[in-house]
Structure formats: structure tokens, C-alpha cells
Design a protein around this motif. Structure first.
Motif, short mmCIF file in Angstrom:
data_model
loop_
_atom_site.label_atom_id
_atom_site.label_comp_id
_atom_site.label_asym_id
_atom_site.label_seq_id
_atom_site.Cartn_x
_atom_site.Cartn_y
_atom_site.Cartn_z
N ILE A 140 0.87 -1.18 0.00
CA ILE A 140 0.00 0.00 0.00
C ILE A 140 0.90 1.23 0.00
N THR A 141 0.67 2.16 -0.90
CA THR A 141 1.49 3.36 -0.99
C THR A 141 0.85 4.56 -0.33
N LEU A 199 -9.73 4.94 1.51
CA LEU A 199 -9.22 4.78 0.16
C LEU A 199 -7.76 4.37 0.25
N SER A 200 -7.41 3.25 -0.37
CA SER A 200 -6.01 2.81 -0.40
C SER A 200 -5.52 2.78 -1.84
N ALA A 201 -4.27 3.14 -2.01
CA ALA A 201 -3.60 3.11 -3.31
C ALA A 201 -2.41 2.18 -3.19
N SER A 202 -2.01 1.57 -4.31
CA SER A 202 -0.97 0.56 -4.21
C SER A 202 0.00 0.57 -5.38
N GLU A 203 1.00 -0.29 -5.26
CA GLU A 203 2.03 -0.44 -6.29
C GLU A 203 1.48 -1.01 -7.59
N ASP A 204 0.39 -1.76 -7.55
CA ASP A 204 -0.13 -2.39 -8.76
C ASP A 204 -1.04 -1.46 -9.57
N GLY A 206 1.34 0.60 -13.20
CA GLY A 206 2.39 1.12 -12.33
C GLY A 206 1.87 1.67 -11.01
N ARG A 207 2.79 1.94 -10.17
CA ARG A 207 2.58 2.39 -8.80
C ARG A 207 1.76 3.67 -8.73
N VAL A 208 0.81 3.73 -7.79
CA VAL A 208 0.09 4.96 -7.48
C VAL A 208 0.85 5.62 -6.33
N ASN A 209 1.36 6.82 -6.58
CA ASN A 209 2.15 7.51 -5.56
C ASN A 209 1.31 8.36 -4.63
N SER A 210 0.24 8.94 -5.14
CA SER A 210 -0.54 9.84 -4.32
C SER A 210 -1.98 9.94 -4.83
N THR A 211 -2.89 10.26 -3.92
CA THR A 211 -4.28 10.49 -4.29
C THR A 211 -4.77 11.75 -3.60
#
Length: 87
Positions: free
Chosen positions: A14-15, A25-30, A52-57
Motif C-alpha cells: 500500500i502506498t 481509500l487505499s492506493a498501491s504499487e499495482d 504502475g505504482r500509485v504515488n498519491s491520491t
């Protein structure tokens, strides 16, 4: 913030986590975003973005729209109520 989750497309890191209103809300490397109900942490929406990776939301104060930015240098806009991209 990093951690593993099986709710994303596979076990990923989880990023970012955000807590808009009555959901998480979670964002991730996938490249995926997942929305969870805050009361019981059950996933109710999985969103697949660019590769690709989600760095920020960022979630708008209305909690209906979010932006995500990641490794692919794209800026998708998401309609969270329907779980789809607005682009």
C-alpha cells in the motif's frame, strides 16, 4: 505508509491511505485503488488505473471525485460513487 493488502489485485504494498467521510481509500504499487466501508472495513469498490505504482491520491471535499498520480506520469480522475474513470 506501506503495508500489505490482499484486497488489491494481488498481495501488494500500500502506498497511501486516505480517510474520506465514511470510507477508506487505499492506493498501491499495482496501480489499483480500493474503497472500504469505514464501519466494517469491507471493500466495496476496486478501481484499476494506469499501469504502475500509485504515488498519491487526492479526494475532493464532496467525496465523489478523486485524482491519482503515479509512476506512469498520468493524472486519472475517478468518480468514486460509480468506481470508474472520468477520463
Amino acid at each position: 505508509m506501506a503495508g500489505a493488502s490482499m484486497n488489491h489485485l494481488c498481495s501488494v504494498t500500500i502506498t497511501q491511505l486516505q480517510f474520506p467521510s465514511h470510507s477508506h481509500l487505499s492506493a498501491s504499487e499495482d496501480g489499483s485503488l480500493c474503497l472500504f466501508h469505514a464501519c466494517d472495513l469491507v471493500m466495496f469498490r476496486a478501481l484499476k488505473g494506469p499501469r504502475g505504482r500509485v504515488n498519491s491520491t487526492a479526494v475532493r471535499p464532496s467525496n465523489k471525485v478523486a485524482l491519482s498520480v503515479g509512476k506512469g506520469n498520468t493524472l486519472p480522475m475517478w468518480y468514486l460513487m460509480q468506481g470508474r474513470s472520468l477520463v
